[in-house]
Design an enzyme around this catalytic site. Structure first.
Site, PDB file in Angstrom:
ATOM      1  N   GLY A  12      24.552  35.155 -13.004  1.00  0.00           N
ATOM      2  CA  GLY A  12      24.538  34.358 -14.099  1.00  0.00           C
ATOM      3  C   GLY A  12      26.236  34.279 -14.579  1.00  0.00           C
ATOM      4  O   GLY A  12      26.376  33.759 -15.587  1.00  0.00           O
ATOM      5  N   LYS A  62       6.691  23.254  -2.495  1.00  0.00           N
ATOM      6  CA  LYS A  62       8.144  23.095  -3.135  1.00  0.00           C
ATOM      7  C   LYS A  62       7.887  21.811  -4.207  1.00  0.00           C
ATOM      8  O   LYS A  62       8.370  21.805  -5.252  1.00  0.00           O
ATOM      9  CB  LYS A  62       9.409  22.890  -2.119  1.00  0.00           C
ATOM     10  CG  LYS A  62      10.627  22.571  -2.775  1.00  0.00           C
ATOM     11  CD  LYS A  62      11.652  21.956  -1.911  1.00  0.00           C
ATOM     12  CE  LYS A  62      11.925  23.173  -0.909  1.00  0.00           C
ATOM     13  NZ  LYS A  62      12.923  24.030  -1.365  1.00  0.00           N
ATOM     14  N   ASN A 104      26.650  21.250  -7.400  1.00  0.00           N
ATOM     15  CA  ASN A 104      26.514  22.866  -6.793  1.00  0.00           C
ATOM     16  C   ASN A 104      27.996  23.220  -6.881  1.00  0.00           C
ATOM     17  O   ASN A 104      28.921  22.677  -6.570  1.00  0.00           O
ATOM     18  CB  ASN A 104      25.805  22.924  -5.571  1.00  0.00           C
ATOM     19  CG  ASN A 104      25.697  24.241  -5.185  1.00  0.00           C
ATOM     20  OD1 ASN A 104      25.258  25.188  -5.823  1.00  0.00           O
ATOM     21  ND2 ASN A 104      25.899  24.653  -3.856  1.00  0.00           N
ATOM     22  N   HIS A 106      29.931  26.087  -4.561  1.00  0.00           N
ATOM     23  CA  HIS A 106      29.763  27.020  -3.619  1.00  0.00           C
ATOM     24  C   HIS A 106      31.148  27.750  -3.185  1.00  0.00           C
ATOM     25  O   HIS A 106      32.234  27.203  -3.336  1.00  0.00           O
ATOM     26  CB  HIS A 106      29.562  26.037  -2.413  1.00  0.00           C
ATOM     27  CG  HIS A 106      29.432  27.310  -0.830  1.00  0.00           C
ATOM     28  ND1 HIS A 106      28.150  27.737  -0.876  1.00  0.00           N
ATOM     29  CD2 HIS A 106      30.029  27.093   0.007  1.00  0.00           C
ATOM     30  CE1 HIS A 106      27.977  28.234   0.347  1.00  0.00           C
ATOM     31  NE2 HIS A 106      29.288  28.114   0.792  1.00  0.00           N
TER      32      HIS A 106
HETATM   33  C1  GAR Z   1      28.692  32.039  -6.885  1.00  0.00           C
HETATM   34  O1  GAR Z   1      29.853  32.715  -6.188  1.00  0.00           O
HETATM   35  C2  GAR Z   1      28.109  30.681  -6.258  1.00  0.00           C
HETATM   36  O2  GAR Z   1      29.575  29.960  -6.032  1.00  0.00           O
HETATM   37  C3  GAR Z   1      27.357  31.364  -5.255  1.00  0.00           C
HETATM   38  O3  GAR Z   1      26.537  32.264  -6.016  1.00  0.00           O
HETATM   39  C4  GAR Z   1      27.326  32.994  -6.782  1.00  0.00           C
HETATM   40  C5  GAR Z   1      26.445  32.944  -8.137  1.00  0.00           C
HETATM   41  O4  GAR Z   1      27.071  34.038  -8.928  1.00  0.00           O
HETATM   42  N1  GAR Z   1      26.374  30.150  -4.654  1.00  0.00           N
HETATM   43  C6  GAR Z   1      26.321  29.948  -3.434  1.00  0.00           C
HETATM   44  O5  GAR Z   1      26.422  30.728  -2.503  1.00  0.00           O
HETATM   45  C7  GAR Z   1      25.331  28.738  -3.117  1.00  0.00           C
HETATM   46  N2  GAR Z   1      25.356  28.386  -1.800  1.00  0.00           N
HETATM   47  P1  GAR Z   1      26.731  34.100 -10.469  1.00  0.00           P
HETATM   48  O6  GAR Z   1      25.352  34.404 -10.623  1.00  0.00           O
HETATM   49  O7  GAR Z   1      27.429  35.134 -11.021  1.00  0.00           O
HETATM   50  O8  GAR Z   1      27.070  32.778 -11.022  1.00  0.00           O
END
Ligand code: GAR
Length: 186
Positions: A12, A62, A104, A106
């Site tokens: 998070g 889902k 989103n 990424h």
């Molecule tokens: C983030 O780096 C986000 O970009 C990635 O998960 C991480 C979550 O970190 N998302 C993906 O890889 C989506 N395919 P966080 O929980 O510390 O925000």
């Protein structure tokens, strides 16, 4: 203020960056989390953000859990969904209910390194430059229309950890800024 939901599954840090960003154009009205033990839930509670947490395996499909999420969000007047480390594919139920309103983040320059562990993938591929992408969601894995991208260099001597820190620092700026721009121009 327009209401938004953040969907997250893990730590998070992006959720926190959005909550703490100054002069946001939206209110984060709910955190949706598919991992009832995730750290992001404690963060939401600390900021007084209501949490909707669920286990996919408690639902028969889902479609069923997404229907439940959609009713919650609609009841709350939520208009935007921001995925921040939500490690599930969104299905047609969610996509139809929030058409062009699901975004989103990424940790790569899409279309490079989609899917899981994008930072590890870029590191192992010895990329010179990777980055961060903010994009609309469609039914694919990290394939929807791109809204914003920022490059992040891979430095000599980087470990996966130091690269991850540099990428996440960019995420924490780019995501809130892009969210604001989107809301103010849509
Ligand atoms: C983030 O780096 C986000 O970009 C990635 O998960 C991480 C979550 O970190 N998302 C993906 O890889 C989506 N395919 P966080 O929980 O510390 O925000």
């Amino acid at each position: 203020k327009v209401k938004a939901a953040v969907f997250a599954s893990g730590t998070g840090s992006n959720f926190q960056a959005i909550i703490e960003a100054e002069s946001m154009a939206c209110e984060i009205a709910v955190l949706v989390c598919d991992q009832p033990g995730a750290t992001v839930i404690e963060k939401a509670e600390a900021y007084g953000v209501p949490v909707f947490s669920f286990r996919a395996k408690d639902f028969s499909s889902k479609e069923h859990y997404e229907q439940e999420i959609v009713s919650w969000l609609k009841k709350d007047g939520v208009e935007w969904i921001f995925l921040a480390g939500y490690m599930r594919i969104c299905g047609p139920t969610l996509l139809r209910a929030f058409k062009e309103r699901i975004v989103n983040i990424h940790p790569s320059l899409l279309p490079d390194f989609p899917g899981k562990d994008a930072i590890g993938q870029a590191f192992k591929a010895k990329a010179d430059i990777t980055g961060v992408t903010v994009h609309y969601i469609d039914e694919g894995i990290d394939t929807g229309p791109i809204i914003a991208q920022q490059e992040v260099p891979v430095m000599p001597g980087d470990s996966e950890e130091t690269l991850k820190k540099r990428i996440q620092a960019v995420e924490h700026q780019l995501y809130p800024a892009t969210i604001n721009e989107l809301i103010l121009t849509k």
